[in-house]
Design a protein around this motif. Structure first.
Motif, mmCIF file in Angstrom:
data_model
loop_
_atom_site.group_PDB
_atom_site.id
_atom_site.type_symbol
_atom_site.label_atom_id
_atom_site.label_comp_id
_atom_site.label_asym_id
_atom_site.label_seq_id
_atom_site.Cartn_x
_atom_site.Cartn_y
_atom_site.Cartn_z
ATOM 1 N N ARG A 142 18.101 -43.707 30.180
ATOM 2 C CA ARG A 142 18.536 -44.904 30.890
ATOM 3 C C ARG A 142 17.471 -45.352 31.889
ATOM 4 N N LEU A 143 16.852 -44.405 32.562
ATOM 5 C CA LEU A 143 15.785 -44.712 33.511
ATOM 6 C C LEU A 143 14.615 -45.385 32.805
ATOM 7 N N VAL A 144 14.190 -44.833 31.668
ATOM 8 C CA VAL A 144 13.072 -45.424 30.919
ATOM 9 C C VAL A 144 13.414 -46.841 30.476
ATOM 10 N N HIS A 145 14.643 -47.033 30.008
ATOM 11 C CA HIS A 145 15.058 -48.363 29.567
ATOM 12 C C HIS A 145 15.012 -49.360 30.718
ATOM 13 N N HIS A 146 15.482 -48.937 31.873
ATOM 14 C CA HIS A 146 15.474 -49.806 33.048
ATOM 15 C C HIS A 146 14.049 -50.156 33.468
ATOM 16 N N ILE A 147 13.154 -49.184 33.408
ATOM 17 C CA ILE A 147 11.754 -49.423 33.750
ATOM 18 C C ILE A 147 11.140 -50.438 32.791
ATOM 19 N N GLY A 148 11.432 -50.273 31.509
ATOM 20 C CA GLY A 148 10.928 -51.240 30.528
ATOM 21 C C GLY A 148 11.433 -52.639 30.802
ATOM 22 N N GLN A 149 12.714 -52.754 31.129
ATOM 23 C CA GLN A 149 13.283 -54.065 31.461
ATOM 24 C C GLN A 149 12.590 -54.677 32.670
ATOM 25 N N ARG A 150 12.297 -53.839 33.646
ATOM 26 C CA ARG A 150 11.634 -54.327 34.867
ATOM 27 C C ARG A 150 10.284 -54.954 34.539
ATOM 28 N N HIS A 151 9.635 -54.450 33.493
ATOM 29 C CA HIS A 151 8.335 -54.982 33.097
ATOM 30 C C HIS A 151 8.449 -56.034 31.985
ATOM 31 N N GLY A 152 9.656 -56.516 31.758
ATOM 32 C CA GLY A 152 9.846 -57.586 30.786
ATOM 33 C C GLY A 152 9.805 -57.142 29.341
ATOM 34 N N GLN A 153 9.977 -55.846 29.089
ATOM 35 C CA GLN A 153 9.952 -55.330 27.723
ATOM 36 C C GLN A 153 11.353 -55.362 27.117
ATOM 37 N N GLN A 154 11.436 -55.771 25.861
ATOM 38 C CA GLN A 154 12.685 -55.717 25.124
ATOM 39 C C GLN A 154 12.659 -54.446 24.267
ATOM 40 N N LEU A 155 13.430 -53.447 24.663
ATOM 41 C CA LEU A 155 13.344 -52.139 24.040
ATOM 42 C C LEU A 155 14.594 -51.838 23.224
ATOM 43 N N ASP A 156 14.380 -51.180 22.067
ATOM 44 C CA ASP A 156 15.524 -50.638 21.362
ATOM 45 C C ASP A 156 15.573 -49.127 21.616
ATOM 46 N N THR A 157 16.630 -48.524 21.136
ATOM 47 C CA THR A 157 16.839 -47.110 21.417
ATOM 48 C C THR A 157 15.712 -46.244 20.880
ATOM 49 N N LYS A 158 15.231 -46.544 19.694
ATOM 50 C CA LYS A 158 14.179 -45.722 19.099
ATOM 51 C C LYS A 158 12.917 -45.750 19.952
ATOM 52 N N GLN A 159 12.558 -46.906 20.492
ATOM 53 C CA GLN A 159 11.364 -46.987 21.331
ATOM 54 C C GLN A 159 11.503 -46.113 22.562
ATOM 55 N N VAL A 160 12.688 -46.120 23.150
ATOM 56 C CA VAL A 160 12.919 -45.316 24.350
ATOM 57 C C VAL A 160 12.865 -43.830 24.021
ATOM 58 N N THR A 161 13.571 -43.424 22.966
ATOM 59 C CA THR A 161 13.602 -42.000 22.623
ATOM 60 C C THR A 161 12.234 -41.509 22.151
ATOM 61 N N ASP A 162 11.483 -42.365 21.463
ATOM 62 C CA ASP A 162 10.140 -41.957 21.030
ATOM 63 C C ASP A 162 9.238 -41.694 22.229
ATOM 64 N N LEU A 163 9.347 -42.535 23.258
ATOM 65 C CA LEU A 163 8.528 -42.334 24.451
ATOM 66 C C LEU A 163 8.907 -41.027 25.143
ATOM 67 N N VAL A 164 10.196 -40.778 25.292
ATOM 68 C CA VAL A 164 10.648 -39.549 25.927
ATOM 69 C C VAL A 164 10.181 -38.333 25.121
ATOM 70 N N ALA A 165 10.250 -38.442 23.794
ATOM 71 C CA ALA A 165 9.821 -37.328 22.940
ATOM 72 C C ALA A 165 8.330 -37.037 23.078
ATOM 73 N N THR A 166 7.546 -38.061 23.411
ATOM 74 C CA THR A 166 6.101 -37.865 23.615
ATOM 75 C C THR A 166 5.842 -36.813 24.683
ATOM 76 N N PHE A 167 6.734 -36.732 25.653
ATOM 77 C CA PHE A 167 6.566 -35.782 26.756
ATOM 78 C C PHE A 167 7.259 -34.446 26.486
ATOM 79 N N GLY A 168 7.795 -34.284 25.281
ATOM 80 C CA GLY A 168 8.424 -33.018 24.925
ATOM 81 C C GLY A 168 9.806 -32.827 25.491
ATOM 82 N N LEU A 169 10.471 -33.921 25.869
ATOM 83 C CA LEU A 169 11.815 -33.832 26.428
ATOM 84 C C LEU A 169 12.843 -34.091 25.333
#
Length: 315
Positions: free
Chosen positions: A182-209
């Motif tokens: 939810r935090l990542v999604h909110h950050i993306g919105q703050r920067h004007g990004q239109q994100l879907d769930t896969k984009q958010v989870t892929d980014l989180v997975a990059t960090f091994g979470l």
């Protein structure tokens, strides 16, 4: 809790990890590594049998006799199914079938999941997150610079996820990954990004979470720490283990928020290597910061249930 029961719980967790239809040698290797870290000396055979389909839910459930072992098996499987932040229909069916095989009433677990969904929305990446209004770190004796308003928000969320680690609710940490997503999604919105769930989870997975094996180790360490530390060797148990978990979760959430902020500020142009470097740097900053916010995290958790802590999101 016998060694056979622990191995059975690990095997059921393995079935949970592949309930979404995805299985590969790498995932099997991660689960084996997690099981070894829990003190199981030779988990490869039972994990390989589970992943091959040779062991069924009912066959494994029949090996568990105590109510505590049955409950722990279902709780652990539930946590593994939530390793991506939520469960899909196939994982939901797996958990339902497991509860039936174990003859468990899962109302308490369902209540925990409902509390999390109510706090973060039906989908963890859908809603913006208000600030908790937690005071920020501004220690005049340190080199920490007073953060900007959105930095306050990242710090708030890092403290909140850390506080979840301190709650007595066995499954309270199921709320950590949804809040991070939810935090990542909110950050993306703050920067004007239109994100879907896969984009958010892929980014989180990059960090091994959020990996199933990581969740497996975390949940079983928390659950077994107080009652099977002798059997499992050098596990952290009780409040010491929970405090250690809070420090790790605080650092991970803080680093995730700041790395995501940089990523979206630069139009998602950073490579995976650059992102991991950022994450490592911010996590080191958070480790240094944690002692100065530890008391505030404790105050957030003290005397609260999962439901009451999550309600701070909507106040």
């Amino acid at each position: 809790m016998t060694t056979e029961e622990i191995e059975t719980i690990i095997a059921l967790a393995t079935l949970a990890a592949i309930a979404d239809g995805l299985q590969d040698d790498a995932e099997q290797g991660r689960v084996v590594e997690a099981a070894r870290s829990l003190g199981l000396l030779a988990p490869e055979t039972i994990i390989a049998q589970a992943m091959s389909g040779a062991l069924s839910i009912h066959a494994l459930a029949a090996r568990l006799h105590s109510d505590e072992a049955k409950r722990l098996a279902h709780d652990t499987a539930t946590a593994v199914c939530h390793a991506n932040g939520w469960i899909n229909p196939s994982e939901g069916k797996f958990l339902h079938d497991l509860a039936d095989a174990l003859q468990l009433d899962t109302a308490a677990t369902d209540h925990v999941i409902a509390d999390i969904n109510r706090a973060v929305g039906d989908h963890p990446a859908r809603a913006a997150t208000p600030s908790l209004g937690v005071p920020v770190v501004n220690d005049a004796s340190s080199e920490v610079v007073a953060p900007a308003p959105f930095d306050d928000h990242i710090l708030d969320q890092a403290m909140l996820t850390a506080a979840l680690e301190l709650l007595p609710d066995r499954l309270a940490n199921l709320g950590i990954l949804p809040l991070q997503l939810r935090l990542v999604h909110h950050i993306g919105q703050r920067h004007g990004q239109q994100l879907d769930t896969k984009q958010v989870t892929d980014l989180v997975a990059t960090f091994g979470l959020g990996a199933a094996a990581q969740v497996l180790e975390k949940v079983v360490r928390r659950a077994f720490g107080g009652m099977a530390s002798g059997l499992l060797g050098g596990l952290l148990g009780g409040s010491a283990g929970m405090a250690s978990g809070a420090a790790v979760t605080f650092a991970s959430t803080y680093a995730l928020g700041h790395a995501a902020d940089r990523y979206y500020a630069q139009e998602r142009s950073l490579s995976s290597a650059d992102l991991k470097t950022l994450f490592t740097r911010f996590r080191a900053d958070a480790v240094t910061m944690f002692p100065r916010v530890e008391a505030r995290i404790g105050a957030l958790a003290r005397g609260r249930s999962l439901d009451s802590l999550l309600r701070t999101l909507t106040r």
